[in-house]
Design a protein around this motif. Sequence first.
Motif, PDB file in Angstrom:
ATOM      1  N   ALA A   1       0.850  -1.183   0.002  1.00 18.90           N
ATOM      2  CA  ALA A   1       0.096   0.029  -0.074  1.00 18.90           C
ATOM      3  C   ALA A   1       0.872   1.249   0.035  1.00 18.90           C
ATOM      4  N   ILE A   2       0.442   2.252  -0.864  1.00 20.76           N
ATOM      5  CA  ILE A   2       1.320   3.533  -0.924  1.00 20.76           C
ATOM      6  C   ILE A   2       0.329   4.464  -0.852  1.00 20.76           C
ATOM      7  N   GLY A   3       0.717   5.677  -0.193  1.00 20.61           N
ATOM      8  CA  GLY A   3       0.046   6.753  -0.044  1.00 20.61           C
ATOM      9  C   GLY A   3       0.721   8.071   0.546  1.00 20.61           C
ATOM     10  N   GLY A   4       0.021   9.329   0.788  1.00 22.62           N
ATOM     11  CA  GLY A   4       0.494  10.454   1.383  1.00 22.62           C
ATOM     12  C   GLY A   4      -0.506  11.202   2.111  1.00 22.62           C
ATOM     13  N   PHE A   5      -0.018  12.023   3.097  1.00 20.61           N
ATOM     14  CA  PHE A   5      -0.766  12.853   3.688  1.00 20.61           C
ATOM     15  C   PHE A   5       0.003  13.864   4.468  1.00 20.61           C
ATOM     16  N   ILE A   6       0.179  14.994   3.942  1.00 17.95           N
ATOM     17  CA  ILE A   6       1.303  16.090   3.900  1.00 17.95           C
ATOM     18  C   ILE A   6       0.857  17.111   4.309  1.00 17.95           C
TER      19      ILE A   6
ATOM     20  N   ASP B   1       1.641  -6.855   2.288  1.00 16.88           N
ATOM     21  CA  ASP B   1       2.951  -7.222   2.716  1.00 16.88           C
ATOM     22  C   ASP B   1       3.732  -5.786   3.408  1.00 16.88           C
ATOM     23  N   GLY B   2       2.831  -4.795   3.331  1.00 19.21           N
ATOM     24  CA  GLY B   2       3.639  -3.261   3.929  1.00 19.21           C
ATOM     25  C   GLY B   2       2.715  -2.384   3.287  1.00 19.21           C
ATOM     26  N   VAL B   3       3.101  -1.304   4.376  1.00 17.93           N
ATOM     27  CA  VAL B   3       2.529   0.117   3.858  1.00 17.93           C
ATOM     28  C   VAL B   3       3.890   1.220   3.640  1.00 17.93           C
ATOM     29  N   ILE B   4       3.846   1.818   2.358  1.00 15.30           N
ATOM     30  CA  ILE B   4       4.963   2.811   2.538  1.00 15.30           C
ATOM     31  C   ILE B   4       4.112   4.173   2.444  1.00 15.30           C
ATOM     32  N   LEU B   5       4.546   5.216   3.255  1.00 16.75           N
ATOM     33  CA  LEU B   5       3.650   6.561   3.125  1.00 16.75           C
ATOM     34  C   LEU B   5       4.613   7.795   2.998  1.00 16.75           C
ATOM     35  N   ASP B   6       3.914   8.615   2.276  1.00 22.99           N
ATOM     36  CA  ASP B   6       4.581   9.852   2.208  1.00 22.99           C
ATOM     37  C   ASP B   6       4.274  10.919   3.045  1.00 22.99           C
ATOM     38  N   LEU B   7       4.653  11.271   4.232  1.00 19.78           N
ATOM     39  CA  LEU B   7       4.412  12.111   5.122  1.00 19.78           C
ATOM     40  C   LEU B   7       5.183  13.293   5.190  1.00 19.78           C
ATOM     41  N   HIS B   8       5.130  14.311   6.169  1.00 23.39           N
ATOM     42  CA  HIS B   8       5.955  15.482   6.222  1.00 23.39           C
ATOM     43  C   HIS B   8       6.891  15.333   7.645  1.00 23.39           C
ATOM     44  N   GLY B   9       6.092  15.201   8.838  1.00 21.48           N
ATOM     45  CA  GLY B   9       6.554  15.003  10.049  1.00 21.48           C
ATOM     46  C   GLY B   9       6.412  16.614  10.841  1.00 21.48           C
ATOM     47  N   ALA B  10       5.899  17.525  10.304  1.00 22.26           N
ATOM     48  CA  ALA B  10       5.393  18.676  11.187  1.00 22.26           C
ATOM     49  C   ALA B  10       4.002  19.066  11.093  1.00 22.26           C
ATOM     50  N   MET B  11       3.241  17.876  10.852  1.00 22.37           N
ATOM     51  CA  MET B  11       1.706  18.340  10.995  1.00 22.37           C
ATOM     52  C   MET B  11       1.052  18.296  12.363  1.00 22.37           C
ATOM     53  N   VAL B  12       0.429  19.332  12.388  1.00 19.46           N
ATOM     54  CA  VAL B  12      -0.481  19.488  13.845  1.00 19.46           C
ATOM     55  C   VAL B  12      -1.763  19.922  13.403  1.00 19.46           C
ATOM     56  N   ALA B  13      -2.651  19.113  14.006  1.00 20.60           N
ATOM     57  CA  ALA B  13      -4.355  19.357  14.058  1.00 20.60           C
ATOM     58  C   ALA B  13      -4.619  19.854  15.215  1.00 20.60           C
ATOM     59  N   LYS B  14      -5.858  20.617  15.026  1.00 13.95           N
ATOM     60  CA  LYS B  14      -6.559  21.087  16.195  1.00 13.95           C
ATOM     61  C   LYS B  14      -6.489  20.130  17.512  1.00 13.95           C
ATOM     62  N   HIS B  15      -6.977  18.759  17.417  1.00 14.14           N
ATOM     63  CA  HIS B  15      -6.875  17.873  18.628  1.00 14.14           C
ATOM     64  C   HIS B  15      -5.797  17.050  18.505  1.00 14.14           C
ATOM     65  N   HIS B  16      -4.657  17.020  17.855  1.00  7.79           N
ATOM     66  CA  HIS B  16      -3.642  16.003  17.660  1.00  7.79           C
ATOM     67  C   HIS B  16      -2.399  16.964  17.451  1.00  7.79           C
ATOM     68  N   SER B  17      -1.387  17.422  18.467  1.00 11.06           N
ATOM     69  CA  SER B  17      -0.284  18.202  18.355  1.00 11.06           C
ATOM     70  C   SER B  17       0.608  17.266  17.668  1.00 11.06           C
ATOM     71  N   ASP B  18       0.845  16.166  17.667  1.00 15.08           N
ATOM     72  CA  ASP B  18       1.716  15.268  16.960  1.00 15.08           C
ATOM     73  C   ASP B  18       1.084  14.486  15.945  1.00 15.08           C
ATOM     74  N   ALA B  19       0.202  15.224  14.873  1.00 13.82           N
ATOM     75  CA  ALA B  19      -0.361  14.433  14.105  1.00 13.82           C
ATOM     76  C   ALA B  19       0.162  13.494  13.188  1.00 13.82           C
ATOM     77  N   ASP B  20       1.439  13.672  12.641  1.00 14.16           N
ATOM     78  CA  ASP B  20       1.911  12.522  11.935  1.00 14.16           C
ATOM     79  C   ASP B  20       2.137  11.288  12.749  1.00 14.16           C
ATOM     80  N   ALA B  21       2.550  11.241  14.219  1.00 10.69           N
ATOM     81  CA  ALA B  21       2.324  10.205  15.074  1.00 10.69           C
ATOM     82  C   ALA B  21       0.781   9.520  14.894  1.00 10.69           C
TER      83      ALA B  21
END
Length: 497
Positions: A4-9, A100-120
């Motif tokens: 599986a491959i995708g992204g949320f950045i 067999d696996g998931v590979i994502l394209d993320l940023h690492g500095a996303m913050v949501a209103k209700h999740h300060s560590d949104a990438d985690a």
Amino acid sequence: MRIAIGGFIHETNTFAPAPTVFEDFGDWLGNGIPVGKEIFERTPKTIALRGVSARARDDGHELVPLIHAPASPANKLTEDCFERISAMLIERIGDPTRLDGVILDLHGAMVAKHHSDADAEILRRVRSHVGPNVPVVASLDLHGNVTPEMITIADGLVGYRTYPHVDMYQTGERAYELFLALKSDAPPKARGFRSIPFLMPIHRQTTMNSPCSELYASLARHEAECGDGAKLSFMMGFTLADVNQCRPSLYGFGADQQKLDRALDAMLEEILDCEAEFHAALPSADEAVAEALRQPEGVTVLADVQDNAGGGGTSDTIWVLESLLKAKAKDAVVGLMFDPEAAKAAHAAGLGADIEIPLGGKGMPGHAPLVRSFRVAGLHDGVFRLKGPMMAGSDQNLGKMAWLVCDGVGVVVTSVRTWYVERESFAITGAVPEEHRIVSVKSTNHYRADFTELSSRIIELGAPGAVTLDPSKLSYKNLQPGTRLYGTGPAFQPAKV
């Protein structure tokens, strides 16, 4: 294998004036979020996802396309936005027993209103869905504010090594290589994380100059010394996020814990030795313009580093334009200025017309437009092909665009706020950068990939904008106590209640 491959950045500037909503996410042409097979057709050819997909296909694996959802930096994602896109991502993964696996394209500095560590939180939800035995790997931007939780949840994380980001595709390839190692007969189990105790002002993070060029070269050497397919990453962090995890970091994944720890410790010492070079000083717009006018022949690039849409800026401040006019500069051009109303007026008036308009100054509280008469020197509307090192071959659509000129100073106006500046973004309107003595770009560092080659000199300046690059001028509340606000600078202490 079936991958599986995708992204949320998103790079979230918690000091920016506007929140990030669902409608802000989508492809570069403004057509919404690519879903399923669309992610291989509607995403830039140079991003990490493309590096993963090309290598996986070459090896004969089946790809399960999810979504690819990027948005320009702004303030926190609304709860509705984060939940809707997260749900789209998880739903597309489907039955984890067939993966067999998931590979994502993320940023690492996303913050949501209700999740300060949104990438985690994204990684946590993916992990919960696929279970503990399906490897989860992600590529990250080197501006990520990475946390120990991310290192624990994911099986592998790999960060960019260039700024401007000219190695996004290669980072995807490296993430894929780490995934293959995890699927081998002897998967690497070692991992490590080091937090760096001072913030790095973003304009000092370019890997085209010292100290970062040397630091990333050293990182590659330390990685090679770890052997066995180890992957090390140095994240310089995103200072415009008032969250506890706002810090640079080092992390790595490999087969030998002792080698990995030695490499991370040695790299940390090298970074600490360079701390003083991560200072925050910048001249004013007037000072920078005066310096540019003193320069001999050649093109001078003025970098308006604090009005960068790529960091959450409004991209419409008028300070540099005003300084150039005040100094009676000739043969200068400023861009890219986000002002849909001005672009619309220019198109309505037509090429060669003179229009008096309030230009820019509309996005930042307390700012005001510059009211002048401009000649419409060039027009463009719609898609154009990018040519610079970061996005060559990809299409972009900034809507109605115009090249407006007043007293020898031009400004390239767009109808879409964009996070990246390259020469073609100017030239498509007729404002060819090479033909001007002074070129001012609303960009912190990405302009360097395409503008350094043409320039005789680059002068960074600190005109007011939403991307405040001196962290000591930001009203933090949530940093880790003791974090130095720039190299050898004052330490953050929370206010006493």
